[in-house]
Design a protein around this motif. Structure first.
Motif, PDB file in Angstrom:
ATOM      1  N   LYS A   1     -74.881 -14.348 -22.203  1.00 60.76           N
ATOM      2  CA  LYS A   1     -73.989 -13.284 -22.672  1.00 60.76           C
ATOM      3  C   LYS A   1     -74.391 -12.788 -24.057  1.00 60.76           C
ATOM      4  O   LYS A   1     -74.255 -11.610 -24.380  1.00 60.76           O
ATOM      5  CB  LYS A   1     -72.544 -13.785 -22.676  1.00 60.76           C
ATOM      6  CG  LYS A   1     -71.947 -13.946 -21.286  1.00 60.76           C
ATOM      7  CD  LYS A   1     -70.531 -14.511 -21.348  1.00 60.76           C
ATOM      8  CE  LYS A   1     -69.951 -14.688 -19.957  1.00 60.76           C
ATOM      9  NZ  LYS A   1     -68.594 -15.288 -19.982  1.00 60.76           N
TER      10      LYS A   1
ATOM     11  N   SER B   1     -78.040  -8.507 -23.027  1.00 58.82           N
ATOM     12  CA  SER B   1     -77.966  -7.073 -23.327  1.00 58.82           C
ATOM     13  C   SER B   1     -79.019  -6.668 -24.359  1.00 58.82           C
ATOM     14  O   SER B   1     -79.570  -5.556 -24.288  1.00 58.82           O
ATOM     15  CB  SER B   1     -76.569  -6.708 -23.828  1.00 58.82           C
ATOM     16  OG  SER B   1     -76.262  -7.399 -25.035  1.00 58.82           O
TER      17      SER B   1
ATOM     18  N   PHE C   1     -73.083 -13.368 -15.113  1.00 60.14           N
ATOM     19  CA  PHE C   1     -73.036 -12.021 -14.535  1.00 60.14           C
ATOM     20  C   PHE C   1     -72.934 -12.010 -13.011  1.00 60.14           C
ATOM     21  O   PHE C   1     -72.964 -10.939 -12.402  1.00 60.14           O
ATOM     22  CB  PHE C   1     -74.293 -11.240 -14.954  1.00 60.14           C
ATOM     23  CG  PHE C   1     -74.517 -11.209 -16.433  1.00 60.14           C
ATOM     24  CD1 PHE C   1     -73.749 -10.407 -17.250  1.00 60.14           C
ATOM     25  CD2 PHE C   1     -75.509 -11.994 -17.014  1.00 60.14           C
ATOM     26  CE1 PHE C   1     -73.953 -10.370 -18.626  1.00 60.14           C
ATOM     27  CE2 PHE C   1     -75.730 -11.969 -18.388  1.00 60.14           C
ATOM     28  CZ  PHE C   1     -74.942 -11.156 -19.194  1.00 60.14           C
ATOM     29  N   ARG C   2     -72.802 -13.174 -12.396  1.00 66.77           N
ATOM     30  CA  ARG C   2     -72.910 -13.241 -10.934  1.00 66.77           C
ATOM     31  C   ARG C   2     -71.883 -12.391 -10.203  1.00 66.77           C
ATOM     32  O   ARG C   2     -72.180 -11.797  -9.165  1.00 66.77           O
ATOM     33  CB  ARG C   2     -72.806 -14.699 -10.470  1.00 66.77           C
ATOM     34  CG  ARG C   2     -74.014 -15.533 -10.828  1.00 66.77           C
ATOM     35  CD  ARG C   2     -73.796 -16.977 -10.449  1.00 66.77           C
ATOM     36  NE  ARG C   2     -74.906 -17.830 -10.877  1.00 66.77           N
ATOM     37  CZ  ARG C   2     -74.808 -19.129 -11.081  1.00 66.77           C
ATOM     38  NH1 ARG C   2     -73.632 -19.741 -10.905  1.00 66.77           N
ATOM     39  NH2 ARG C   2     -75.851 -19.822 -11.468  1.00 66.77           N
TER      40      ARG C   2
ATOM     41  N   ASP D   1     -70.187  -9.845 -11.577  1.00 70.35           N
ATOM     42  CA  ASP D   1     -70.097  -8.501 -12.142  1.00 70.35           C
ATOM     43  C   ASP D   1     -70.491  -7.509 -11.050  1.00 70.35           C
ATOM     44  O   ASP D   1     -71.590  -7.588 -10.492  1.00 70.35           O
ATOM     45  CB  ASP D   1     -71.047  -8.389 -13.334  1.00 70.35           C
ATOM     46  CG  ASP D   1     -70.929  -7.063 -14.068  1.00 70.35           C
ATOM     47  OD1 ASP D   1     -70.708  -6.028 -13.420  1.00 70.35           O
ATOM     48  OD2 ASP D   1     -71.067  -7.059 -15.312  1.00 70.35           O
TER      49      ASP D   1
ATOM     50  N   VAL E   1     -73.949  -5.923 -11.242  1.00 74.29           N
ATOM     51  CA  VAL E   1     -75.128  -6.791 -11.305  1.00 74.29           C
ATOM     52  C   VAL E   1     -75.422  -7.341  -9.920  1.00 74.29           C
ATOM     53  O   VAL E   1     -74.580  -8.024  -9.332  1.00 74.29           O
ATOM     54  CB  VAL E   1     -74.905  -7.953 -12.296  1.00 74.29           C
ATOM     55  CG1 VAL E   1     -76.089  -8.914 -12.275  1.00 74.29           C
ATOM     56  CG2 VAL E   1     -74.683  -7.416 -13.706  1.00 74.29           C
TER      57      VAL E   1
ATOM     58  N   LYS F   1     -70.348 -12.156  -1.785  1.00 73.07           N
ATOM     59  CA  LYS F   1     -71.088 -11.053  -2.412  1.00 73.07           C
ATOM     60  C   LYS F   1     -72.496 -10.936  -1.837  1.00 73.07           C
ATOM     61  O   LYS F   1     -72.950  -9.828  -1.519  1.00 73.07           O
ATOM     62  CB  LYS F   1     -71.130 -11.255  -3.926  1.00 73.07           C
ATOM     63  CG  LYS F   1     -71.840 -10.122  -4.669  1.00 73.07           C
ATOM     64  CD  LYS F   1     -71.750 -10.275  -6.181  1.00 73.07           C
ATOM     65  CE  LYS F   1     -72.489  -9.140  -6.898  1.00 73.07           C
ATOM     66  NZ  LYS F   1     -72.361  -9.228  -8.369  1.00 73.07           N
TER      67      LYS F   1
END
Length: 347
Positions: A80, A84, A100-101, A103, A106, A221
């Motif tokens: 995190k 970025s 981020f899995r 998100d 993403v 997902k």
């Protein structure tokens, strides 16, 4: 001259980081330059790549300048903090943490399952949780033949899932107990040597620990099936490396065992391992160091006409983490989703 890429490993000195380094070399990933990044306490160490000693640097604001792809395996808070910045510097980040899995922006990728998702990235691609990857590789081929309605999983997770220090703790605690001593837990909340306990990730209000909910949410997902019914019980066991899972699958219609075996024999990333006469099925000691997910003991669920049972073992550090990340990077290269740099790395 073939295309090559400037690579950074974030978390280079950890169990997964060192495996990433070995896989870049053994799989001949086209590396133009390689940067090894870690916390300040690891700075100054050296690691070998292609016979050359490379320095480990403390990650900082300029660490991602002139980097094409970042293989991150240093924990969620570190990802995190730095992902970025890497993306802003022009790199694609393949992140092995949980940051981020889930998100929605993403992609969460297992190359044998949903490679097309990698093309939708906006700078970050998430590597799924280790138990989810192993399950997905084994179940997806069956799901393609006949959609799965419900998955019930019980995991038997090795110390490697908690890192190199956890593996060392199991070794030292095992020796201490054999000497008649009473070792005190450190990495784990309880002694894992000669013991097992439900997974030590934080408990939620649902009565499921976070590790169990990762399997549920991530499988949905990856499969693109938000309503898929998944439940899991995750357990830490005194195994150094490689996780195992007992999986019960429910389908709309009966799924013949012979057909399931035929599908899995031909499935990418899977090796069928079973000898019913000798009770020989996948074992973590044999899965350790291997790229494939070992699957076997496939049988009809005698409690349900549309149920199948299977057992698997897979190396958590390789396919459950480092190998999947490298395969994602290879996928990006193959589909021209990385801007190349030349020349290739040389001594």
């Amino acid at each position: 001259m073939s295309d090559s890429y400037r690579v950074a490993i974030l978390g280079a000195t950890g169990a997964v980081g060192t495996e990433l380094l070995e896989l870049l070399e053994s799989r001949n990933f086209p590396v133009a330059e390689l940067k090894l990044l870690a916390s300040p306490r690891s700075a100054g160490r050296t690691l070998q790549f292609l016979g050359e000693d490379l320095p480990v640097e403390a990650v900082g604001d300029r660490s991602f300048d002139n980097v094409d792809v970042v293989l991150a395996s240093a924990g969620g808070s570190t990802s995190k903090a730095w992902a970025s910045k890497a993306v802003d510097a022009g790199a694609v980040v393949i992140d092995n943490s949980s940051a981020f899995r889930l998100d929605p922006g993403v992609p969460l990728v297992v190359p044998e399952v949903n490679p097309e998702a990698a093309a939708t990235h906006q700078g970050i691609i998430a590597n799924p949780n280790c138990t989810t990857i192993l399950l997905a590789v084994a179940v997806w081929p069956l799901h393609q033949v006949q959609p799965v309605k419900r998955i019930v999983a019980a995991t038997y997770q090795s110390a490697s899932g908690a890192g190199a220090r956890a593996m060392e703790e199991v070794k030292t605690h095992t020796s201490a107990i054999l000497r008649g001593e009473d070792p005190k837990p450190g990495i784990f909340p309880y002694t894992l040597a000669f013991n097992l306990f439900p997974h030590n990730s934080p408990m939620t209000d649902l009565g499921y620990c976070e590790e169990e909910l990762k399997m549920l949410n991530e499988t949905r997902k990856i499969f693109g099936a938000p309503d898929l019914r998944v439940t899991a019980t995750c357990v830490r066991v005194p195994v150094l490396r490689a996780h195992s899972e007992a999986i019960n699958l429910e389908f709309e219609q009966p799924f013949p065992v012979a057909k399931a075996k035929e599908v899995l024999v031909n499935a990418p990333g899977v090796k069928l391992v079973e000898n019913w006469q000798t009770n020989y099925f996948p074992m973590p000691i044999e899965a350790s160091g291997r790229d494939e997910v070992l699957v076997g003991r496939i049988r009809q669920d005698i409690s349900h006409p549309c149920g199948l049972e299977l057992w698997l073992s897979g190396d958590q550090i390789r396919k459950g983490a480092a190998l999947n990340a490298i395969q994602i990077a290879e996928l990006l290269v193959e589909r021209h989703l990385l801007k190349p740099t030349t020349p290739a790395f040389s001594k």
